[in-house]
Design an enzyme around this catalytic site. Sequence first.
Site, PDB file in Angstrom:
ATOM      1  CB  SER A 156     117.426  10.914 178.325  1.00 52.21           C
ATOM      2  OG  SER A 156     118.728  10.753 177.775  1.00 52.21           O
ATOM      3  CE1 TYR A 173     119.829  13.839 182.664  1.00 50.73           C
ATOM      4  CE2 TYR A 173     120.072  11.706 181.335  1.00 50.73           C
ATOM      5  CZ  TYR A 173     119.739  12.894 181.536  1.00 50.73           C
ATOM      6  OH  TYR A 173     118.985  13.980 180.372  1.00 50.73           O
TER       7      TYR A 173
END
Length: 258
Positions: A140, A153
């Site tokens: 990401s 995350y």
Amino acid sequence: MPAPSTPGSPRVAIVTGSSSGIGEAVVKQFCQEGLQVLAVDANPQGENVADAAGAVFYHADLTTSAACRGAVEEAIKRFGHVDILINNAGIQHVAPLETFPEAKWRQIIDLMLTAPFLLTQAAWPYMRQSSWGRIVNVASIHASVASPGKAAYVSAKHGLIGLTKTAALEGGELGITANAICPAYVRTPLVESQIADQARLNGMPEQEVIDNVMLKNAAIKRLIEPSEVAALVSYLASDKASAVTGASWNMDLGWTAQ
């Protein structure tokens, strides 16, 4: 150990997080290219996605080591070898660091960092035997930058880059490459669920979250389509990318250009 893949035989790919979004797009892309695909997901609805694409579904909760090793064993049992591993499975939880639930932290780290390690470790001997392997970790933009409320995350995605680089160095002489893709916000169910979470966290309307949070730092003001990510995965999993390893491919709409 089963025989390695032979020239001309279909390559075998394991794709995790296959029931929707990026994973679903990758499964479809690979099946269209003639690969044999094991589609792995904790959501039993993923079987419908796999069947429609022509893949084999494997239901597994990858937060356990047994499930990670079981997925590779299933691919070997079904297809005889493993050539490509796409570590894509992920979840999200948004909360301030001070109140972030420990259980959610552990779940996210287990699924998004420990599982890719265990899957890579389990698939590695088969790739080494074939002198050919492709590992693509779907990271990401949060592997490079951070956002408030996403401690687990962000930590998992940063760690995934380190795992990618280590696998690249160890796999270089074995014919195994490892790369990471770092997209900004992709039009997936995971991102759609984040909109409401971010709205609550920031006390703003959902459209404002899209415009002023998700796309604030993007030069191109739109969400990325899953098929765009799948196309890059396809390249990195191909012979054409044999000289590419240890790289983090930003697909971030210009987010990190500033």
